[in-house]
Design an enzyme around this catalytic site. Structure first.
Site, PDB file in Angstrom:
ATOM      1  N   CYS A   1       0.777  -1.058  -0.207  1.00  0.00           N
ATOM      2  CA  CYS A   1       0.014  -0.214   0.073  1.00  0.00           C
ATOM      3  C   CYS A   1       0.935   1.240  -0.127  1.00  0.00           C
ATOM      4  O   CYS A   1       1.251   1.612   1.154  1.00  0.00           O
ATOM      5  CB  CYS A   1      -0.866   0.059   1.126  1.00  0.00           C
ATOM      6  SG  CYS A   1      -1.838  -1.457   1.377  1.00  0.00           S
TER       7      CYS A   1
ATOM      8  N   PRO B   1      -5.010   8.681  -3.545  1.00  0.00           N
ATOM      9  CA  PRO B   1      -5.653   9.413  -4.539  1.00  0.00           C
ATOM     10  C   PRO B   1      -4.598  10.668  -5.038  1.00  0.00           C
ATOM     11  O   PRO B   1      -4.714  10.890  -6.316  1.00  0.00           O
ATOM     12  CB  PRO B   1      -7.097  10.053  -3.808  1.00  0.00           C
ATOM     13  CG  PRO B   1      -7.255   8.888  -2.776  1.00  0.00           C
ATOM     14  CD  PRO B   1      -5.783   8.504  -2.249  1.00  0.00           C
TER      15      PRO B   1
ATOM     16  N   SER C   1       2.546   8.561  -9.124  1.00  0.00           N
ATOM     17  CA  SER C   1       3.784   8.619  -9.366  1.00  0.00           C
ATOM     18  C   SER C   1       4.784   9.522  -8.302  1.00  0.00           C
ATOM     19  O   SER C   1       6.003   9.124  -8.100  1.00  0.00           O
ATOM     20  CB  SER C   1       3.925   9.266 -10.589  1.00  0.00           C
ATOM     21  OG  SER C   1       3.356   8.547 -11.688  1.00  0.00           O
TER      22      SER C   1
ATOM     23  N   GLY D   1      -7.849  -8.755 -37.687  1.00  0.00           N
ATOM     24  CA  GLY D   1      -8.949  -7.861 -38.073  1.00  0.00           C
ATOM     25  C   GLY D   1     -10.257  -7.579 -37.498  1.00  0.00           C
ATOM     26  O   GLY D   1     -10.062  -7.567 -36.206  1.00  0.00           O
TER      27      GLY D   1
ATOM     28  N   GLU E   1       3.586  -0.282 -10.614  1.00  0.00           N
ATOM     29  CA  GLU E   1       4.660  -0.410 -10.440  1.00  0.00           C
ATOM     30  C   GLU E   1       5.853   0.496 -11.170  1.00  0.00           C
ATOM     31  O   GLU E   1       6.825   0.279 -11.629  1.00  0.00           O
ATOM     32  CB  GLU E   1       5.373  -1.890 -10.421  1.00  0.00           C
ATOM     33  CG  GLU E   1       4.447  -2.827  -9.553  1.00  0.00           C
ATOM     34  CD  GLU E   1       5.230  -3.846  -9.150  1.00  0.00           C
ATOM     35  OE1 GLU E   1       6.599  -3.976  -9.316  1.00  0.00           O
ATOM     36  OE2 GLU E   1       4.561  -5.032  -9.047  1.00  0.00           O
ATOM     37  N   GLY E   2       5.101   1.959 -11.433  1.00  0.00           N
ATOM     38  CA  GLY E   2       5.906   3.164 -12.197  1.00  0.00           C
ATOM     39  C   GLY E   2       5.429   3.024 -13.641  1.00  0.00           C
ATOM     40  O   GLY E   2       5.689   1.991 -14.190  1.00  0.00           O
ATOM     41  N   THR E   3       4.847   3.962 -13.950  1.00  0.00           N
ATOM     42  CA  THR E   3       4.447   4.339 -15.376  1.00  0.00           C
ATOM     43  C   THR E   3       5.494   4.141 -16.562  1.00  0.00           C
ATOM     44  O   THR E   3       6.569   4.215 -15.828  1.00  0.00           O
ATOM     45  CB  THR E   3       3.486   5.524 -15.637  1.00  0.00           C
ATOM     46  OG1 THR E   3       4.549   6.542 -15.533  1.00  0.00           O
ATOM     47  CG2 THR E   3       2.587   5.763 -14.667  1.00  0.00           C
TER      48      THR E   3
HETATM   49  C1  LIG Z   1      -5.085  -2.293 -11.567  1.00  0.00           C
HETATM   50  C2  LIG Z   1      -3.900  -1.594 -10.593  1.00  0.00           C
HETATM   51  C3  LIG Z   1      -3.490  -2.098  -9.695  1.00  0.00           C
HETATM   52  C4  LIG Z   1      -2.314  -1.511  -8.800  1.00  0.00           C
HETATM   53  N1  LIG Z   1      -1.793  -1.899  -7.726  1.00  0.00           N
HETATM   54  C5  LIG Z   1      -1.337  -1.266  -6.741  1.00  0.00           C
HETATM   55  C6  LIG Z   1      -0.855  -1.824  -5.697  1.00  0.00           C
HETATM   56  O1  LIG Z   1      -1.035  -3.004  -5.196  1.00  0.00           O
HETATM   57  N2  LIG Z   1      -0.221  -0.994  -4.703  1.00  0.00           N
HETATM   58  C7  LIG Z   1      -0.033   0.407  -4.969  1.00  0.00           C
HETATM   59  O2  LIG Z   1       0.444   1.037  -4.064  1.00  0.00           O
HETATM   60  N3  LIG Z   1      -0.451   1.044  -5.894  1.00  0.00           N
HETATM   61  C8  LIG Z   1      -1.144   0.232  -7.045  1.00  0.00           C
HETATM   62  N4  LIG Z   1      -1.497   0.809  -8.209  1.00  0.00           N
HETATM   63  C9  LIG Z   1      -1.196   2.248  -8.515  1.00  0.00           C
HETATM   64  C10 LIG Z   1      -0.252   2.434  -9.534  1.00  0.00           C
HETATM   65  O3  LIG Z   1       0.982   1.962  -9.278  1.00  0.00           O
HETATM   66  C11 LIG Z   1      -0.465   3.731  -9.913  1.00  0.00           C
HETATM   67  O4  LIG Z   1      -1.709   4.086 -10.716  1.00  0.00           O
HETATM   68  C12 LIG Z   1       0.869   4.384 -10.683  1.00  0.00           C
HETATM   69  O5  LIG Z   1       1.966   4.450 -10.109  1.00  0.00           O
HETATM   70  C13 LIG Z   1       0.426   5.840 -11.406  1.00  0.00           C
HETATM   71  O6  LIG Z   1      -0.150   6.392 -10.387  1.00  0.00           O
HETATM   72  P1  LIG Z   1      -1.343   7.532 -10.722  1.00  0.00           P
HETATM   73  O7  LIG Z   1      -2.522   6.622 -11.199  1.00  0.00           O
HETATM   74  O8  LIG Z   1      -1.677   8.419  -9.714  1.00  0.00           O
HETATM   75  O9  LIG Z   1      -0.924   8.383 -12.145  1.00  0.00           O
HETATM   76  P2  LIG Z   1      -0.324   9.652 -11.936  1.00  0.00           P
HETATM   77  O10 LIG Z   1       1.043   9.657 -11.012  1.00  0.00           O
HETATM   78  O11 LIG Z   1      -1.311  10.669 -11.749  1.00  0.00           O
HETATM   79  O12 LIG Z   1       0.414  10.032 -13.512  1.00  0.00           O
HETATM   80  C14 LIG Z   1      -0.741  10.199 -14.436  1.00  0.00           C
HETATM   81  C15 LIG Z   1       0.253  10.606 -15.841  1.00  0.00           C
HETATM   82  O13 LIG Z   1       1.137  11.429 -15.648  1.00  0.00           O
HETATM   83  C16 LIG Z   1       2.469  11.005 -15.824  1.00  0.00           C
HETATM   84  N5  LIG Z   1       3.468  11.468 -15.006  1.00  0.00           N
HETATM   85  C17 LIG Z   1       3.432  11.678 -13.741  1.00  0.00           C
HETATM   86  N6  LIG Z   1       4.455  12.518 -13.251  1.00  0.00           N
HETATM   87  C18 LIG Z   1       5.174  12.619 -14.284  1.00  0.00           C
HETATM   88  C19 LIG Z   1       6.561  13.097 -14.319  1.00  0.00           C
HETATM   89  N7  LIG Z   1       7.202  13.877 -13.359  1.00  0.00           N
HETATM   90  N8  LIG Z   1       6.888  13.530 -15.803  1.00  0.00           N
HETATM   91  C20 LIG Z   1       6.384  13.038 -16.813  1.00  0.00           C
HETATM   92  N9  LIG Z   1       5.093  12.320 -16.761  1.00  0.00           N
HETATM   93  C21 LIG Z   1       4.581  12.183 -15.282  1.00  0.00           C
HETATM   94  C22 LIG Z   1       2.352   9.310 -15.786  1.00  0.00           C
HETATM   95  O14 LIG Z   1       3.328   8.802 -16.403  1.00  0.00           O
HETATM   96  C23 LIG Z   1       0.916   9.244 -16.135  1.00  0.00           C
HETATM   97  O15 LIG Z   1       0.964   9.012 -17.689  1.00  0.00           O
HETATM   98  C24 LIG Z   1      -2.151  -0.132  -9.051  1.00  0.00           C
HETATM   99  C25 LIG Z   1      -2.954   0.508 -10.093  1.00  0.00           C
HETATM  100  C26 LIG Z   1      -3.793  -0.070 -10.904  1.00  0.00           C
HETATM  101  C27 LIG Z   1      -4.594   0.489 -12.025  1.00  0.00           C
END
Ligand SMILES: Cc1cc2nc3c(=O)[nH]c(=O)nc-3n(C[C@H](O)[C@H](O)[C@H](O)COP(=O)(O)OP(=O)(O)OC[C@H]3O[C@@H](n4cnc5c(N)ncnc54)[C@H](O)[C@@H]3O)c2cc1C
Length: 382
Positions: A124, A128, A132, A338, A362-364
């Site tokens: 965890c 919200p 990242s 298709g 796990e990091g976008t």
């Molecule tokens: C199905 C699912 C399972 C998950 N499981 C877990 C879990 O078990 N435990 C847990 O802790 N989390 C979990 N997550 C959370 C997941 O790790 C986050 O959704 C992810 O790290 C991205 O955070 P965010 O969704 O708030 O996006 P944001 O951080 O708001 O990012 C939005 C966009 O902005 C981009 N962005 C953000 N900052 C920058 C920057 N500095 N430079 C360029 N681009 C940027 C991002 O790449 C993305 O495209 C899960 C998410 C999902 C959908």
């Protein structure tokens, strides 16, 4: 000397995982996806045959596998269904902080919980307003008497609705940014509240929940490592788990590739199987190359962990590349099908939806590139 030959034990592990995926996961995967069914019985069977808690040492009742072993298993299981594997593999993410920094007593208590029965654990960190940007998290841990009081809420928590305990990152020194985060083990029975389950685009069999800690009291010895060491523990954890995510992405890509190859051989247009058209052949050829490359990066980033070396750069290379190629290969598999690729009666649209999460959790994809650029431009840091 570089030798890509697997040992007999590794071949046996790969076969075990492949057979499990073929027998237990594949036959139900598309139904579980449609109905968003949590795969409780499959998790229990994976636990029974030793396909869970892979890195827990034998002294705590685990299989004590290496990280290369883990990538072999994760690829096969995700070839079956990456949503189901996300639920099976989540314990490894949640317990890595314990393996890295937990006290002997804490390890014994919680590692034996997962090895003595199929208990689930969740990791965890996300909130919200802190995805990242981990340093922005606002969950608090305040020292009170003989313990800590945890208050706050985490979102998108895999297996959150079913976990017996939670590895929670919370601020112990809010003024110190990422240097003020600590890591705790919070047992569910301490008063954790689970709110609902997300209705997702893909990986619909995995459970994704909001988990709230309404002034939950835990003993002080449930701190993992030292106070304010949490950010470092979280980053070291992700270095260890990203090779597995890369292997999962490789598994999705391989599944999509295999479906595309067999469809291309069968589907006839203009009097010949579409596999005879060079445009289709080139898509298939690119898929095959990219899958090989993704697997090699996953393996290399895992081998570095097994060798005790720092793998931050390689784990981001592997996770970034494999996630991107899973998305591309699955999208191209839909193209090979298709119009039928767009229809739910055919298998590949699920894989395209499942692949998308590989570029997010796990990091976008962007965060991986930030890590890679920093490592390349600033040089490796300890
Ligand atoms: C199905 C699912 C399972 C998950 N499981 C877990 C879990 O078990 N435990 C847990 O802790 N989390 C979990 N997550 C959370 C997941 O790790 C986050 O959704 C992810 O790290 C991205 O955070 P965010 O969704 O708030 O996006 P944001 O951080 O708001 O990012 C939005 C966009 O902005 C981009 N962005 C953000 N900052 C920058 C920057 N500095 N430079 C360029 N681009 C940027 C991002 O790449 C993305 O495209 C899960 C998410 C999902 C959908």
């Amino acid at each position: 000397m570089i030798d890509f030959t697997l040992t007999d034990e590794q071949e046996a592990l790969r076969e075990l995982a492949h057979d499990f995926a073929e027998r237990e996961i594949r036959p139900v995967a598309w139904h579980y996806d449609r109905d968003a069914t949590f795969p409780r019985e499959i998790i229990d069977r994976a636990w029974e045959v030793g396909l869970m808690n892979l890195y827990v040492p034998e002294s705590y009742g685990g299989p004590g596998l290496g990280y290369l072993d883990g990538t072999l298993i994760e690829e096969e299981m995700s070839w079956g269904c990456s949503g189901i594997q996300t639920s099976i593999g989540c314990n490894s993410l949640a317990i890595t902080p314990l393996l890295l920094a937990g006290s002997e007593q804490l390890r014994r208590t919680y590692l034996e919980r997962v090895t003595q029965s199929p208990v689930l654990a969740s990791f965890c960190i996300t909130e919200p307003a802190a995805g990242s940007d981990v340093a922005a998290l606002s969950t608090r841990a305040v020292r009170r008497g003989h313990g800590y009081v945890i208050s706050g809420s985490k979102c998108f928590i895999t297996n959150g609705g079913y976990a017996g305990f939670y590895t929670v990152f919370a601020k112990t020194d809010p003024a110190a940014g990422h240097r003020g985060i600590s890591c705790f083990i919070v047992p569910r029975e301490a008063g954790v509240v689970v709110d609902g389950h997300e209705d997702k685009m893909g990986q619909r069999a995995s459970n994704t929940a909001t988990v709230t800690f309404p002034d939950v009291e835990i003993p002080a010895d449930h701190l993992v490592g030292a106070e304010n060491e949490g950010f470092r523990i979280a980053m070291m954890t992700l270095d260890r788990t990203r090779p597995g995510v890369a292997a999962m992405a490789t598994g999705i890509a391989r599944a999509a590739f295999e479906f595309a190859v067999s469809y291309a051989r069968e589907r006839v247009q203009f009097g010949v199987p579409i596999a005879s058209h060079q445009a289709i052949q080139f898509m298939i050829a690119d898929m095959a190359t990219e899958i090989e490359a993704a697997r090699l990066l996953a393996w290399k980033s895992a081998v570095l962990i097994d060798q005790g070396a720092r793998n931050t750069l390689l784990s981001s290379h592997a996770k970034r590349f494999a996630a991107d190629i899973a998305m591309k290969v699955a999208t191209d598999a839909v193209q090979v099908y298709g119009g039928y690729g767009f229809i739910k009666d055919y298998p590949v649209e699920k894989l395209m939806r499942d692949a998308k999460i590989m570029q997010l959790y796990e990091g976008t994809a962007q965060i991986q590139r930030i890590v890679i650029a920093r490592e390349v431009l600033e040089g490796a840091r300890g």
